[in-house]
Structures are given as C-alpha cells and as structure tokens.
Design an enzyme around this catalytic site. Structure first.
Site, mmCIF file in Angstrom:
data_model
loop_
_atom_site.group_PDB
_atom_site.id
_atom_site.type_symbol
_atom_site.label_atom_id
_atom_site.label_comp_id
_atom_site.label_asym_id
_atom_site.label_seq_id
_atom_site.Cartn_x
_atom_site.Cartn_y
_atom_site.Cartn_z
ATOM 1 N N ARG A 66 0.859 -1.184 0.000
ATOM 2 C CA ARG A 66 0.000 0.000 0.000
ATOM 3 C C ARG A 66 0.892 1.229 0.000
ATOM 4 O O ARG A 66 1.817 1.334 0.815
ATOM 5 C CB ARG A 66 -0.901 0.022 1.240
ATOM 6 C CG ARG A 66 -2.019 1.035 1.152
ATOM 7 C CD ARG A 66 -2.729 1.218 2.484
ATOM 8 N NE ARG A 66 -2.039 2.184 3.337
ATOM 9 C CZ ARG A 66 -2.535 2.671 4.469
ATOM 10 N NH1 ARG A 66 -3.710 2.239 4.911
ATOM 11 N NH2 ARG A 66 -1.859 3.545 5.183
ATOM 12 N N TYR A 78 -2.518 12.297 6.956
ATOM 13 C CA TYR A 78 -2.781 11.051 7.667
ATOM 14 C C TYR A 78 -2.373 9.876 6.779
ATOM 15 O O TYR A 78 -2.678 9.830 5.594
ATOM 16 C CB TYR A 78 -4.269 10.944 8.002
ATOM 17 C CG TYR A 78 -4.625 9.683 8.753
ATOM 18 C CD1 TYR A 78 -4.271 9.521 10.091
ATOM 19 C CD2 TYR A 78 -5.307 8.651 8.122
ATOM 20 C CE1 TYR A 78 -4.588 8.368 10.783
ATOM 21 C CE2 TYR A 78 -5.631 7.485 8.818
ATOM 22 C CZ TYR A 78 -5.268 7.361 10.142
ATOM 23 O OH TYR A 78 -5.578 6.205 10.816
ATOM 24 N N ASP A 122 -5.072 3.836 0.034
ATOM 25 C CA ASP A 122 -6.145 4.103 0.989
ATOM 26 C C ASP A 122 -6.507 5.586 0.938
ATOM 27 O O ASP A 122 -5.662 6.453 1.178
ATOM 28 C CB ASP A 122 -5.684 3.722 2.399
ATOM 29 C CG ASP A 122 -6.809 3.710 3.409
ATOM 30 O OD1 ASP A 122 -7.903 4.213 3.094
ATOM 31 O OD2 ASP A 122 -6.597 3.201 4.525
ATOM 32 N N HIS A 142 -8.906 6.833 2.907
ATOM 33 C CA HIS A 142 -9.330 7.152 4.273
ATOM 34 C C HIS A 142 -10.643 7.920 4.306
ATOM 35 O O HIS A 142 -10.805 8.876 5.080
ATOM 36 C CB HIS A 142 -8.234 7.934 5.012
ATOM 37 C CG HIS A 142 -6.986 7.136 5.246
ATOM 38 N ND1 HIS A 142 -5.770 7.433 4.639
ATOM 39 C CD2 HIS A 142 -6.761 6.034 6.000
ATOM 40 C CE1 HIS A 142 -4.856 6.563 5.021
ATOM 41 N NE2 HIS A 142 -5.433 5.695 5.849
ATOM 42 N N GLU A 196 -9.010 1.837 -1.564
ATOM 43 C CA GLU A 196 -9.652 1.535 -0.275
ATOM 44 C C GLU A 196 -10.351 2.745 0.324
ATOM 45 O O GLU A 196 -9.833 3.863 0.264
ATOM 46 C CB GLU A 196 -8.579 1.018 0.695
ATOM 47 C CG GLU A 196 -9.064 0.738 2.097
ATOM 48 C CD GLU A 196 -7.917 0.370 3.024
ATOM 49 O OE1 GLU A 196 -8.133 0.419 4.251
ATOM 50 O OE2 GLU A 196 -6.822 0.048 2.538
ATOM 51 N N GLU A 198 -13.382 -1.560 7.091
ATOM 52 C CA GLU A 198 -12.667 -1.691 8.357
ATOM 53 C C GLU A 198 -13.431 -1.065 9.522
ATOM 54 O O GLU A 198 -13.194 -1.418 10.684
ATOM 55 C CB GLU A 198 -11.264 -1.092 8.268
ATOM 56 C CG GLU A 198 -11.198 0.409 8.168
ATOM 57 C CD GLU A 198 -9.762 0.903 8.080
ATOM 58 O OE1 GLU A 198 -9.357 1.672 8.960
ATOM 59 O OE2 GLU A 198 -9.053 0.522 7.142
ATOM 60 N N ARG A 244 -13.513 -5.493 4.009
ATOM 61 C CA ARG A 244 -12.374 -5.338 4.908
ATOM 62 C C ARG A 244 -12.736 -5.414 6.386
ATOM 63 O O ARG A 244 -12.043 -4.871 7.254
ATOM 64 C CB ARG A 244 -11.659 -4.010 4.623
ATOM 65 C CG ARG A 244 -11.141 -3.895 3.195
ATOM 66 C CD ARG A 244 -9.977 -2.932 3.116
ATOM 67 N NE ARG A 244 -8.866 -3.373 3.932
ATOM 68 C CZ ARG A 244 -8.445 -2.752 5.022
ATOM 69 N NH1 ARG A 244 -9.044 -1.671 5.469
ATOM 70 N NH2 ARG A 244 -7.420 -3.236 5.698
ATOM 71 N N GLU A 256 -4.196 -7.294 5.292
ATOM 72 C CA GLU A 256 -3.339 -6.179 5.705
ATOM 73 C C GLU A 256 -2.412 -6.649 6.818
ATOM 74 O O GLU A 256 -2.820 -7.393 7.716
ATOM 75 C CB GLU A 256 -4.206 -5.025 6.209
ATOM 76 C CG GLU A 256 -3.407 -3.807 6.659
ATOM 77 C CD GLU A 256 -4.304 -2.672 7.126
ATOM 78 O OE1 GLU A 256 -3.814 -1.531 7.178
ATOM 79 O OE2 GLU A 256 -5.488 -2.927 7.448
ATOM 80 N N TRP A 258 -14.897 12.305 7.628
ATOM 81 C CA TRP A 258 -14.165 11.159 7.091
ATOM 82 C C TRP A 258 -14.452 9.928 7.906
ATOM 83 O O TRP A 258 -15.066 9.990 8.935
ATOM 84 C CB TRP A 258 -12.677 11.438 7.005
ATOM 85 C CG TRP A 258 -11.946 11.467 8.291
ATOM 86 C CD1 TRP A 258 -12.364 12.034 9.465
ATOM 87 C CD2 TRP A 258 -10.664 10.937 8.541
ATOM 88 N NE1 TRP A 258 -11.407 11.893 10.422
ATOM 89 C CE2 TRP A 258 -10.351 11.219 9.885
ATOM 90 C CE3 TRP A 258 -9.731 10.239 7.768
ATOM 91 C CZ2 TRP A 258 -9.157 10.823 10.493
ATOM 92 C CZ3 TRP A 258 -8.539 9.864 8.361
ATOM 93 C CH2 TRP A 258 -8.257 10.158 9.706
#
Length: 402
Positions: A147, A159, A210, A212, A236, A262, A283, A339, A402
C-alpha cells in the site's frame, strides 16, 4: 467444561491493547482482542460490567449460541463497543476449542484452503520519491503487495504518512491532533504517485491505496478512473460508507477495484454493497465485527456475490486478532489479501505468537488454538496511556467528514 472466570487485561507496549482472557474449570484459557482504537476503556467497561457476568458458568464449546445470546440478548445491538466485546469473547472461545482438541483453529473452520496468506505492507513518504524508496524497501523484504501513501504538496501533514516507517502507529498520545486537508491538491497528486511507482517497479508488484474516506462519490469516481492505467489491486475507503448507495456512483465511472469495511461492525453494514456487487473486497476485522463466528457469515454472503475478503490488520489489532484473522483467512475460499502492519518488538514480546512471515505470505503456524499467548509480567510494565486518532479539517477550518 464450564467458564469459571474472565479477566480484562489492558496494556500499552508501544500502543494500547485490551485483551480478554476466558478461563475454564479444566485449567484451559482462551484469548480474545477487544481493542477499539481511541475508545479502549469503553469496551473494557462493557466487558467487565455487562458481558463477563453473563458468560460465567456457560459451556465454552457453545460459541454459536453464546454469540447469539450476547448479540440478541442486549436488545441494543451493533455498534463498535458492543461488537468488539462480543468479538473478544467469541475469539477466546475458538482459542479454547482448539486447545481442548489439540489442533489449530483453522482445522475447526474447515482446514486450509491455501498454503499461505498473501499480505500487504504500508509504504509511505513525505513525497513521491520517498514513497518510491519505501516501496522498494518492502519489495526487498519479500512483499508481493504494498500500500502506497504520500505526503501532499502544500499540506503540512497527511494522515497515513508516518515518521517511523516500519512500525507506524497512527494514534497519538494526548488529545486528538488535527490535520489539514485539501481534496483538490490530493486528486491532482495521487495519480502522479502511482505513475511514478509503475514506471520504477513495473507491473508485477500489487499496488494498493487508501483514501481514508475523504472523498465524495463523484470525486472517488474521478480518482478511480484516473488510476485505471496503473491497475491498482484496490482503492480503499474511497468514501464514507454509512451511505452504501454512494458506491453506485463510483461503480458507474471506474473499473478500479474497490475495498471498504474496516469500520463495519456487522454484515448489515455491507449488505447492499455485497448484494449489488458495488465492492470487490470486504475489509471487516475480526475484533470489530463480532469475532470469527460472525465474520464467517459475512464472508459466506460475500462469496455468493464474487466479493473477496481483505481484512483490516493495522497495529490497533493485537497479535491475538492477527492470529484469528490468519486462521480465518487460510480457511475460507473467497480470501483476497490480508493487511499486515508489523507490531513493535515490545508488542510481540507481550503477545508471543506462532504466526510468521515468509516470501510475501503470513502463515498461522501449527500451534494449538490461535497460537498466541499473553505475558502478564511484561505487560505490567506498559500501563495504559490515553491516545487518539487525528481529526481532519479543510483549509478553511471546516471539520471534515471522514
């Protein structure tokens, strides 16, 4: 066999972990992970005050019935605190079963469906060149999937970009730090990052990214379309997934594979995404989705609709959860990728484990149960410290969703 005791263990070897140890009248115990990043003590209290009293005296082999009892019996269902607590109990019960039957947990889940679990690592840098160098480092370590995240020109911090590369921990001690965000700068920069990565490393390495949750559906569609020439393994968390219908817009505009989940706690969080085939990878994490028992059901639904798994595996999941994920991963048919953020030496010493990395794959090992233990004496040297994930604000100061 009966459950006679259950204790909540809290420690912070490099970061905070909440562990549940469930003990039986035959001297066998199982471990479960109950860590909820930034809200650890909420789960600890839920376990101590509400869950543990309900499981004392029960048969640990009746994990399905106990799962239903804890989920349906509370009346107020779902949510990260509740599901992390249930997940900790469930994983501990699977650990007990494996130890009693003297076999790895994966044998109780149908046995191995593959020889190893392909994983991806996290490469990040302050700019494109630094990120390329980090990707090269992971390739040299044997990873087949990486990633890639990069700092954004014009933004003071991003981030997903860390100072400590290999042992990246996004939560910070004290109150939540605040990052500044610009969607416009981000959308212009990311395609340049992956063009550079493909130019340097070619087409064989799997590349992931990602977002996010920081884009709207049409912005995510634009990003996915612009990244198509770089054929990502997945994009992602392109948008916040509370509105599952938003993925329809993304799907209409790009063939870049999509991954999300996630922050999901139950299969209902992904029902539309799965049944309409709006995502390619689910995920959900063992610890936050009610344990192995519920995650198997989510994976079974996903399999019908050609959706693969790609379980969350950041450092906020202890080695107990990583081991549980590996036993799950190696047993199901529709596994995609796992991951793998490496824990620090301190964490690995508190949680000695049998799983190991080799040639881009993790292997759960042949230890009985989950193959993970907990060192109480060493854990006592690392007391809990409050820590939070950062929050994002736009350039004008608006709190970012987010």
């Amino acid at each position: 066999m009966k459950i006679t005791d259950a204790k909540v263990l809290i420690c912070s070897p490099s970061r905070n972990f909440v562990t549940l140890r469930v003990s039986t009248d035959e001297g066998i115990y199982g471990l479960g992970d109950a860590t909820l990043n930034g809200r650890e003590l909420a789960v600890a209290a839920y376990l101590k005050e509400h869950v543990i009293p309900c499981i004392i005296g029960r048969d640990p082999f009746q994990s399905e019935d106990l799962w239903q009892y804890l989920y349906r019996g509370a009346y107020w269902r779902r949510g990260p605190v509740t599901m992390a607590a249930i997940g900790a109990v469930d994983v501990a019960l699977w650990d007990i079963k494996g130890k009693v039957l003297n076999t790895p947990v994966y044998n109780l889940l149908g046995g191995k469906s593959r020889t190893g679990v392909m994983v991806y690592g996290h490469a990040n840098g302050v700019d494109v060149a630094a990120t390329c160098d980090e990707v090269s480092r992971y390739i040299d370590m044997g990873y087949r999937a990486v990633r890639a995240q990069s700092g954004i020109p014009g933004l003071p911090s991003t981030y997903g970009v860390a100072k400590d590369k290999l042992f990246y921990e996004p939560a910070e001690k004290g109150l939540p730090p605040e990052n500044v965000w610009s969607t416009e700068k981000y959308l212009l920069h990311v395609p340049k990052l992956f063009e550079a990565l493909r130019t340097r490393f070619g087409d064989d390495i799997h590349l992931l990214h990602d977002v996010h949750h920081r884009l709207t559906p049409i912005e995510a569609a634009r990003l996915g379309k612009s990244l198509e020439p770089c054929h990502l393994f997945w994009l992602e968390d392109a948008v916040t997934a509370e509105l599952q219908e938003g993925f329809r817009i993304i799907r209409q505009h790009t063939t870049t594979p999509l991954a999300v989940g996630e922050v999901f706690n139950t299969v209902w969080d992904a029902q539309l995404l799965i049944t309409e085939q709006l995502i390619d990878y689910l995920r959900m994490a063992v610890v936050h989705s009610g344990g192995i028992t519920h995650l198997r059901k989510a994976a079974a639904l996903a399999e019908i609709y050609h959706v693969l798994t790609g379980c969350h595996g950041a450092t906020d999941l202890s080695p107990v959860s990583m081991a549980a994920a590996l036993h799950f991963d190696i047993s199901i048919n529709n596994f995609g990728i796992q991951e793998y953020m490496r824990h620090t030496q301190e964490t690995d010493e508190v949680f000695p484990h049998k799983y190991y990395f080799k040639d881009g794959f993790l292997h759960p090992g042949d230890g009985v149960g989950l193959g993970v233990d907990y060192n109480d004496k060493l854990a006592g040297k690392f007391p809990y410290e409050r820590a939070y994930l950062p929050v994002n604000r736009k350039l004008d100061g608006t709190m970012f969703n987010w």
